[in-house]
Motif scaffolding. Structure first.
Motif, short mmCIF file in Angstrom:
data_model
loop_
_atom_site.label_atom_id
_atom_site.label_comp_id
_atom_site.label_asym_id
_atom_site.label_seq_id
_atom_site.Cartn_x
_atom_site.Cartn_y
_atom_site.Cartn_z
N SER A 30 0.82 -1.16 -0.10
CA SER A 30 -0.20 -0.23 -0.02
C SER A 30 0.82 1.37 0.05
O SER A 30 1.97 1.14 0.57
N ASP A 31 0.32 2.23 -0.65
CA ASP A 31 1.01 3.59 -0.48
C ASP A 31 1.39 3.93 1.16
O ASP A 31 2.38 4.37 1.21
N LEU A 89 -2.16 2.19 -3.93
CA LEU A 89 -1.12 1.01 -4.18
C LEU A 89 0.15 1.47 -4.77
O LEU A 89 0.01 2.33 -5.47
N PHE A 90 1.18 0.73 -4.49
CA PHE A 90 2.49 0.71 -5.15
C PHE A 90 2.95 -0.54 -5.37
O PHE A 90 2.90 -1.48 -4.80
N VAL A 91 3.22 -0.56 -6.85
CA VAL A 91 3.60 -1.81 -7.54
C VAL A 91 4.83 -1.68 -8.19
O VAL A 91 5.13 -0.83 -8.94
N ALA A 92 5.79 -2.67 -7.98
CA ALA A 92 7.38 -2.33 -8.66
C ALA A 92 7.66 -3.94 -9.08
O ALA A 92 7.26 -4.75 -8.60
N GLY A 93 8.54 -3.83 -10.16
CA GLY A 93 9.05 -4.91 -10.68
C GLY A 93 8.35 -5.45 -12.19
O GLY A 93 7.58 -4.60 -12.63
N PRO A 94 8.57 -6.56 -12.38
CA PRO A 94 7.65 -7.35 -13.58
C PRO A 94 6.30 -7.36 -13.48
O PRO A 94 5.75 -7.04 -14.52
N ILE A 95 5.83 -7.33 -12.27
CA ILE A 95 4.11 -7.28 -12.19
C ILE A 95 3.99 -5.99 -12.57
O ILE A 95 2.83 -5.73 -13.27
#
Length: 167
Positions: A38-39, A89-95
């Protein structure tokens, strides 16, 4: 994501850090690791560190050095990341790349919709959604082979991951 995408949920940043460190020791790079939080969690866990390291230029250098604790911050700071407005939300990487490729339409269903879009079944997506909202961190890594899937699952479980699964 492919059928070799291994996910695990961590309740603490320390456990998630240890898992990323162990994954990298297995020959993966931080670019292979997906992180979802989550942020609020990102801001609480990484805000001070990101600001202080950005000021003195050490952030990326220490991460490249492989220091435990710096890798997750580096992914959060410089990885392929997307912040999803309205979802917190915070999302990082290949996803993140997979979600970006799916388009913003995937964001309308919230985190559950995003996870379903990556091939995670609905019942598990709901568990992950609750956990991330509760301050946990979801990690994912694409195993390099079928044999490697089991090793990664064991590794994540040994470090304390919950709901470890492979799609």
């Amino acid at each position: 994501m492919s059928k070799n995408f291994v996910t695990g949920f961590f309740k603490t940043r320390a456990a998630a850090e240890a898992a990323v460190d162990a994954i990298i020791k297995r020959g993966y790079t931080r670019d292979d690791v997906s992180v979802l939080m989550s942020d609020a969690t990102k801001n609480k866990e990484f805000a001070v560190q990101t600001r202080s390291h950005a000021a003195d230029g050490l952030g990326i250098g220490s991460a490249i050095g492989g220091t435990v604790g710096a890798v997750l911050a580096a992914i959060a700071a410089v990885g392929t990341s997307i912040a999803i407005p309205g979802l917190g939300l915070f999302v990082a990487g290949p996803i993140a790349a997979a979600l970006a490729g799916a388009g913003a339409g995937g964001a309308t269903g919230g985190l559950i919709g995003l996870l379903l879009g990556t091939g995670i079944p609905e019942h598990r997506a709901k568990v992950y959604d609750t956990g991330v909202r509760g301050g946990g961190i979801l990690l994912g890594v694409e195993a390099k082979s079928g044999d490697e899937v089991e090793r990664l699952e064991t590794l994540l479980e040994d470090i304390g991951a919950e709901y470890v699964r492979t799609e």
